[in-house]
Design an enzyme around this catalytic site. Structure first.
Site, mmCIF file in Angstrom:
data_model
loop_
_atom_site.group_PDB
_atom_site.id
_atom_site.type_symbol
_atom_site.label_atom_id
_atom_site.label_comp_id
_atom_site.label_asym_id
_atom_site.label_seq_id
_atom_site.Cartn_x
_atom_site.Cartn_y
_atom_site.Cartn_z
ATOM 1 N N LYS A 107 40.603 41.635 40.433
ATOM 2 C CA LYS A 107 39.479 42.552 40.276
ATOM 3 C C LYS A 107 39.270 43.417 41.517
ATOM 4 O O LYS A 107 38.850 44.575 41.416
ATOM 5 C CB LYS A 107 38.208 41.772 39.942
ATOM 6 C CG LYS A 107 38.243 41.125 38.563
ATOM 7 C CD LYS A 107 36.956 40.391 38.238
ATOM 8 C CE LYS A 107 37.014 39.784 36.843
ATOM 9 N NZ LYS A 107 35.778 39.055 36.507
ATOM 10 N N LYS A 206 44.378 39.858 29.167
ATOM 11 C CA LYS A 206 43.284 39.243 28.426
ATOM 12 C C LYS A 206 42.318 40.295 27.902
ATOM 13 O O LYS A 206 42.007 41.268 28.585
ATOM 14 C CB LYS A 206 42.528 38.275 29.342
ATOM 15 C CG LYS A 206 41.403 37.506 28.660
ATOM 16 C CD LYS A 206 40.693 36.606 29.648
ATOM 17 C CE LYS A 206 39.505 35.904 28.986
ATOM 18 N NZ LYS A 206 38.732 35.091 29.944
ATOM 19 N N LYS A 209 35.466 42.329 28.033
ATOM 20 C CA LYS A 209 34.389 43.303 27.824
ATOM 21 C C LYS A 209 34.176 44.180 29.049
ATOM 22 O O LYS A 209 33.467 45.186 28.973
ATOM 23 C CB LYS A 209 33.092 42.579 27.454
ATOM 24 C CG LYS A 209 32.593 41.582 28.484
ATOM 25 C CD LYS A 209 31.392 40.825 27.956
ATOM 26 C CE LYS A 209 30.937 39.747 28.945
ATOM 27 N NZ LYS A 209 29.814 38.955 28.408
#
Length: 349
Positions: A107, A206, A209
């Site tokens: 991230k 993956k 959202k």
């Protein structure tokens, strides 16, 4: 992805029969499910959307089958002990433990220089979320196993540092609490094989959202037409036939996993027999309709829950009260073990 990979299986855990030991004693699991709004702000967010997304998540838990009579649903920030314990644990967690966390590395690359400290330390908050409730079993996906192992490491380190010897026993005696280790090591309940749902635009990533591309995922509240369009345009390959578990065809495996997941009771063999001779053009409408049929009752229940704000707030209030009762005891024991000064109750006149 979160529904198929997590929430639906939480419902199964909730509805499972109580465990029975060799002496015939029943043990019924106490379930707490948390809407993690504190985790949500580790990524850039819009304050206007945070409250709505929090309420929406709680309503989806209820719509998907989490029963307030059997389980407690609460919002993370409604239980202040989560934040305080996370800080206490931050202070005893070595930085190099967090530097090994794969999700932070992934991230952080996407956020660049704007990445916040909260993203680096959020696995410690996750550990606090778990060990506050002395959780024995924690349903997690494979991608969260590393974070659960970190929680276990933190438990061992804390208990070793602060929960041994006569000084610890004296502090506990003075506080009127048992002199046993504050935390217990949680065990993973890894979700079922095939429950991990991958992106519709990249079968090796993956479904998330947080992906800025809405076409990469099916949202539980997507209308039928949106679902049909997303499936119609999702990534596939040019190889003839549809097959499972071919590492060269991750999109095929992903779409078949989704098809299986939205049709409880069916088997891989049964589905392969149905689809083996289909083209992607033939299979995609069938898959889209199966998803629509599966989500329809959940969407209907969600609308009912959101229409009754008093009911939803009541569920969250009851959940927070129950969570606070347990979390405050654990936090008090943590403070005692670490040696924080406590004020005696005020003297009566």
């Amino acid at each position: 992805g979160n529904y198929l990979g997590a929430i639906r299986q939480w419902v199964e855990f909730q509805d499972a029969d109580p465990e029975v030991d060799e002496e015939g004693t029943e043990t019924r699991t106490e379930n707490f499910f948390c809407v993690v709004d504190l985790h949500a702000i580790t990524m850039p967010h819009d304050p206007k959307e945070l409250e709505e997304s929090t309420k929406a998540s709680a309503a989806l838990y209820l719509a998907a089958g989490i029963d307030p009579q059997k389980s407690k649903i609460f919002v993370q920030s409604h239980v202040p002990a989560h934040s305080e314990l996370a800080w206490l644990l931050n202070c005893i967690t070595p930085m190099n433990w967090l530097e090994r966390m794969i999700q932070f590395k992934d991230k952080a690359k996407k956020q660049g220089e704007s990445v916040g400290v909260g993203l680096f330390t959020y696995p410690v908050l996750m550990a606090a979320d778990i060990i506050l409730y002395k959780a024995d079993k924690v349903p997690v996906g494979e991608d969260q196993r590393q974070h659960l192992e970190l929680a276990r490491d933190i438990v061992r380190r804390f208990n070793d540092l602060f929960c041994k010897g006569n000084p610890f026993k004296k502090r506990c005696k003075a506080a009127g609490i048992p002199s046993r280790p504050v935390f217990m090591e949680p065990n993973a309940m890894i979700v079922k094989t095939g429950a991990r749902v991958m992106s519709l635009t990249d079968g090796s990533s993956k479904m998330s959202k947080s992906d800025p591309n809405d076409a990469s995922r099916i949202n539980v509240l997507d209308p039928p037409k949106v679902i049909q369009n997303k499936i119609k345009r999702c990534k596939t390959d040019a190889i003839a036939g549809i097959e499972w578990d071919n590492p060269e065809r991750p999109e095929a495996t992903n779409l078949l996993n989704i098809y299986l997941s939205v049709q409880p009771g069916r088997t891989k063999e049964d589905i392969l027999e149905e689809v083996k001779d289909m083209s992607w053009g033939e299979f995609k409408p069938v898959l889209a309709q199966a998803i629509v049929n599966h989500l329809e009752p959940i969407q209907k229940k969600y609308a009912e829950v959101r229409a009754d704000e008093d009911y939803l707030n009541g569920v969250l209030r009851d959940g927070a009260d129950a969570a606070n009762a347990i979390a405050s005891e654990t936090l008090h024991a943590t403070r005692v073990a670490m040696g924080f000064a406590s004020l005696p109750p005020p003297k009566s006149d």
